[in-house]
Design an enzyme around this catalytic site. Structure first.
Site, PDB file in Angstrom:
ATOM      1  N   GLU A 149       1.685 -12.605  -6.602  1.00 37.73           N
ATOM      2  CA  GLU A 149       0.907 -12.438  -5.758  1.00 37.73           C
ATOM      3  C   GLU A 149       0.275 -13.537  -4.555  1.00 37.73           C
ATOM      4  O   GLU A 149      -0.546 -12.445  -3.698  1.00 37.73           O
ATOM      5  CB  GLU A 149      -0.768 -12.226  -7.068  1.00 37.73           C
ATOM      6  CG  GLU A 149      -0.603 -11.211  -8.026  1.00 37.73           C
ATOM      7  CD  GLU A 149      -0.516  -9.425  -7.385  1.00 37.73           C
ATOM      8  OE1 GLU A 149      -1.324  -9.526  -5.864  1.00 37.73           O
ATOM      9  OE2 GLU A 149      -0.612  -8.876  -7.064  1.00 37.73           O
ATOM     10  N   CYS A 185      -1.585  -7.651 -11.927  1.00 35.16           N
ATOM     11  CA  CYS A 185      -1.974  -6.946 -11.063  1.00 35.16           C
ATOM     12  C   CYS A 185      -3.550  -6.472 -10.843  1.00 35.16           C
ATOM     13  O   CYS A 185      -4.158  -6.289  -9.982  1.00 35.16           O
ATOM     14  CB  CYS A 185      -1.085  -5.243 -10.261  1.00 35.16           C
ATOM     15  SG  CYS A 185       0.938  -6.169 -11.371  1.00 35.16           S
TER      16      CYS A 185
HETATM   17  C1  LIG Z   1       0.139  -6.635  -4.649  1.00 33.36           C
HETATM   18  C2  LIG Z   1      -1.291  -6.099  -5.047  1.00 33.36           C
HETATM   19  N1  LIG Z   1      -1.642  -6.878  -6.528  1.00 33.36           N
HETATM   20  C3  LIG Z   1      -2.244  -5.663  -7.388  1.00 33.36           C
HETATM   21  C4  LIG Z   1      -3.452  -5.139  -6.822  1.00 33.36           C
HETATM   22  C5  LIG Z   1      -4.386  -4.384  -7.703  1.00 33.36           C
HETATM   23  O1  LIG Z   1      -3.886  -3.081  -7.934  1.00 33.36           O
HETATM   24  C6  LIG Z   1      -2.695  -3.805  -5.450  1.00 33.36           C
HETATM   25  N2  LIG Z   1      -3.844  -3.468  -5.187  1.00 33.36           N
HETATM   26  N3  LIG Z   1      -2.235  -5.025  -4.982  1.00 33.36           N
END
Ligand SMILES: Cc1ncc(CO)c(N)n1
Length: 215
Positions: free
Chosen positions: A200, A129
């Site tokens: 992701e 993330c």
């Molecule tokens: C899904 C997702 N992953 C990571 C980030 C980064 O913090 C975010 N804003 N959203």
């Protein structure tokens, strides 16, 4: 080899697929349809609320004062961003907003990792993330054609100095913890990192498709 280096090698193909997503291309060019970005931001607000909770849950299980402080800081920053997104992009008509299948998959995965896995594995589950967003932010900035982009604020957030510092810290802490792990534990950390990286990809893809529940 340093855990983070060998682990990034594992997700390099996933990262390349992320860079190749139409969502990322159109974000970079500033031509992403507004409704797709809005869908993404709304789901991201839901995502970040859970991500923030998981980060403070990790903080609560750490032992070094420095590590606890870092994760509490990540958690607080995440909640601040989430609150800002809520105030800007969510109004009375979206109060009933519910997580998409992919958003729920990803947030539940992180909660489950925290609840059922060893702490280093939970930490590895949240690292993509940070790291992937930084790489994507940098990639977009490097490949952008100068000019007006309605999504510039978003791009600047993730390619900025402040976020880069947080990411560096998160990677360093994971590496420090990985040093204390057995080979088997390190492999499980890597597996968790790979799994979260795939989510992701799915998160951006699902926003592009404005994913709905099938029933
Ligand atoms: C899904 C997702 N992953 C990571 C980030 C980064 O913090 C975010 N804003 N959203």
């Amino acid at each position: 080899m340093i855990w983070s280096k060998e682990t990034w090698q594992q997700i390099e193909p996933v990262y390349q697929e992320i860079i190749a997503l139409p969502f990322i291309h159109e974000l970079k060019e500033g031509i992403l349809p507004k409704e797709k970005f809005l869908f993404y931001i709304q789901q991201d607000a839901l995502y970040l609320a859970e991500f923030g909770k998981v980060l403070s849950g990790i903080a609560g299980k750490l032992s070094s004062f420095e590590h606890i402080q870092a994760f509490l800081g990540f958690s607080k920053d995440t909640i601040i961003v989430e609150k800002a997104l809520h105030e800007t992009f969510l109004n009375e008509s979206t109060l009933e907003l519910k997580p998409s299948p992919t958003c729920l998959l990803y947030t539940n995965f992180m909660h489950a990792q925290l609840a059922t896995q060893a702490l280093p594995v939970a930490m590895a589950s949240v690292l993509p993330c940070f790291w992937i967003y930084k790489e994507v932010g940098d990639y977009i900035t490097e490949h952008q054609i100068p000019g007006d982009n309605p999504y510039q604020d978003w791009i600047d957030t993730y390619s900025g100095e402040e976020f880069a510092e947080a990411v560096k810290k998160a990677i360093a802490i994971c590496d420090e913890i990985a040093e204390t792990c057995t080979e088997t534990q390190r492999a499980t950390m890597t597996e968790a990192f790979v799994m979260a990286s795939r989510m992701e990809w799915m998160f951006w893809d699902s926003a592009y498709r404005q994913e709905k529940w099938p029933v």
